[in-house]
Design an enzyme around this catalytic site. Structure first.
Site, PDB file in Angstrom:
ATOM      1  N   LYS A  14       0.848  -1.211   0.000  1.00 18.26           N
ATOM      2  CA  LYS A  14       0.000   0.000   0.000  1.00 18.26           C
ATOM      3  C   LYS A  14       0.870   1.243   0.000  1.00 18.26           C
ATOM      4  CE  LYS A  14       0.825   1.312   4.469  1.00 18.26           C
ATOM      5  NZ  LYS A  14       1.597   2.483   4.864  1.00 18.26           N
ATOM      6  N   ASP A 141      -2.285  -1.690   9.989  1.00 18.53           N
ATOM      7  CA  ASP A 141      -2.436  -1.737   8.528  1.00 18.53           C
ATOM      8  C   ASP A 141      -2.966  -3.084   8.013  1.00 18.53           C
ATOM      9  OD1 ASP A 141      -1.524   0.855   8.143  1.00 18.53           O
ATOM     10  OD2 ASP A 141       0.564   0.236   7.886  1.00 18.53           O
TER      11      ASP A 141
HETATM   12  O1  C5P Z   1      -0.098  -1.281  14.449  1.00 15.44           O
HETATM   13  P1  C5P Z   1       1.329  -1.516  14.100  1.00 15.44           P
HETATM   14  O2  C5P Z   1       1.915  -2.710  14.828  1.00 15.44           O
HETATM   15  O3  C5P Z   1       1.618  -1.552  12.650  1.00 15.44           O
HETATM   16  O4  C5P Z   1       2.099  -0.257  14.662  1.00 15.44           O
HETATM   17  C1  C5P Z   1       3.506  -0.241  14.795  1.00 15.44           C
HETATM   18  C2  C5P Z   1       3.900   0.931  15.653  1.00 15.44           C
HETATM   19  O5  C5P Z   1       3.643   2.164  14.946  1.00 15.44           O
HETATM   20  C3  C5P Z   1       3.126   1.072  16.948  1.00 15.44           C
HETATM   21  O6  C5P Z   1       3.699   0.320  17.976  1.00 15.44           O
HETATM   22  C4  C5P Z   1       3.224   2.568  17.211  1.00 15.44           C
HETATM   23  O7  C5P Z   1       4.488   2.896  17.751  1.00 15.44           O
HETATM   24  C5  C5P Z   1       3.163   3.154  15.814  1.00 15.44           C
HETATM   25  N1  C5P Z   1       1.796   3.535  15.435  1.00 15.44           N
HETATM   26  C6  C5P Z   1       1.195   4.605  16.065  1.00 15.44           C
HETATM   27  N2  C5P Z   1      -0.075   4.967  15.711  1.00 15.44           N
HETATM   28  C7  C5P Z   1      -0.751   4.292  14.741  1.00 15.44           C
HETATM   29  C8  C5P Z   1      -0.150   3.214  14.081  1.00 15.44           C
HETATM   30  C9  C5P Z   1       1.127   2.845  14.450  1.00 15.44           C
HETATM   31  O8  C5P Z   1       1.805   5.230  16.943  1.00 15.44           O
HETATM   32  N3  C5P Z   1      -1.974   4.680  14.428  1.00 15.44           N
END
Ligand code: C5P
Length: 317
Positions: A14, A141
């Site tokens: 994406k 995501d």
């Molecule tokens: O959800 P995901 O594991 O992909 O997120 C990885 C990291 O990115 C999270 O631990 C956080 O530090 C950051 N993040 C965030 N806010 C979001 C998505 C991701 O702070 N909406």
């Protein structure tokens, strides 16, 4: 000779056409307004029944991807198995083409492929929407990686509304010889906000909103307005962490791209181009500039992952 069913799933990467970052919530995630576009750069996820859960990885950047149960695709298998009381005996093979730590949801794509693939392998019959909801437990995501196409995401990115567009856009994605860690980029953004005396907590900042102008451009096929409206709040942050990204942006736009945009938290830079022929010119010039390690030609939106079933020689897994 014994035979085994195997499931292969191609899952798209994406790019975020808009990535507006609000404040940090109590759970550590940031409120987002995100317009996602699935593009034709695919990881391949192959699932074969095995005694125990195991993961193997091949392809570009495979060395940086964990080949064990900590892999997000293995977590997806376990989540679905626990949910349905099934033994997670699956060999998950990931063939990577989506840049690793590139901000293009490569890990999320692998998790989405595992969800869609195990749903088929175990004949679970879970709806696409059911898999989207399960995906939210794995990462912000993952729901979009299950859905594909184009969508608006709110919350931490996981609450999705599909955006119908019949228009295809052409892109070049320039990969860096370094990755950027998503938590580190979000943390750096917060540090910059604090240093500037700006509010940073979710209850002190209004939730970011979808750009209607950008959605209209996307849906109507207004490529000039789309190019003008691309925006990513993490771009200046990533560029302060890796100033060399500026050279990549310059090389792509000098080569004729309509606009460049950092993919997610980086480090890949996406270039919107007018057509497929232009994509080749821009990709060649980007490579010649020495400001990227590879240049992927892609288009989007593309649909989300579908499971393909095959019967293989059981000795091969
Ligand atoms: O959800 P995901 O594991 O992909 O997120 C990885 C990291 O990115 C999270 O631990 C956080 O530090 C950051 N993040 C965030 N806010 C979001 C998505 C991701 O702070 N909406």
């Amino acid at each position: 000779m014994s035979y085994k069913r195997s499931i292969a799933v191609q899952v798209p990467a994406k790019v975020n056409l808009q990535l507006s970052v609000g404040g940090r919530r109590d759970d550590g995630f940031h409120e987002l307004a995100s317009i996602y576009l699935a593009v034709s750069c695919f990881d391949s996820v192959t699932l074969t029944p095995a005694e125990e859960l195991r993961v193997t990885v091949s392809g570009a950047g495979a060395g940086a991807v964990p080949a064990d149960e900590s892999n997000i695709a293995a977590q997806a298998v376990k989540l679905l198995a626990e949910e349905r009381g099934i033994h997670p005996g699956v060999h998950v093979h990931l063939d990577k083409r989506i840049p690793v730590q590139g901000g293009m949801a490569g890990g999320s794509a692998d998790a989405a492929g595992a969800l869609v693939g195990c749903n088929a392998l175990w004949n679970l019959g879970i709806s696409r929407q059911g898999l989207v909801s399960l995906g939210a437990e794995l990462g912000s995501d993952v729901p979009f990686s299950v859905l594909g196409g184009a969508a608006y995401g709110s919350g931490r990115g996981e609450r999705l509304t599909s955006l119908p567009t019949g228009v295809t856009y052409h892109w070049v994605f320039a990969t860096a010889d370094f990755g950027l860690s998503t938590p580190e980029v979000f943390a750096e953004q917060e540090r910059r906000r604090r240093d500037a005396g700006l509010p940073w907590a979710a209850d002190a900042i209004p939730s970011p909103r979808m750009s209607q102008k950008l959605v209209d451009a996307l849906v109507d096929g207004n490529i000039a307005a789309l190019a003008e409206g691309l925006s990513n709040d993490l771009e200046p942050v990533a560029m302060s962490m890796r100033p060399e990204l500026a050279r990549t942006f310059k090389a792509g736009t000098s080569a004729g791209a309509l606009a460049g945009i950092l993919c997610g938290s980086g480090a890949t830079v996406g270039f919107l181009v007018s057509d497929r022929r232009e994509a080749e010119t821009v990709a060649e010039q980007l490579l010649a500039s020495g400001t990227c390690t590879s240049a992927h030609i892609a288009h989007g939106p593309v649909p989300g992952p579908e499971a393909e079933e095959a019967i293989t020689n059981g000795e091969s897994s």
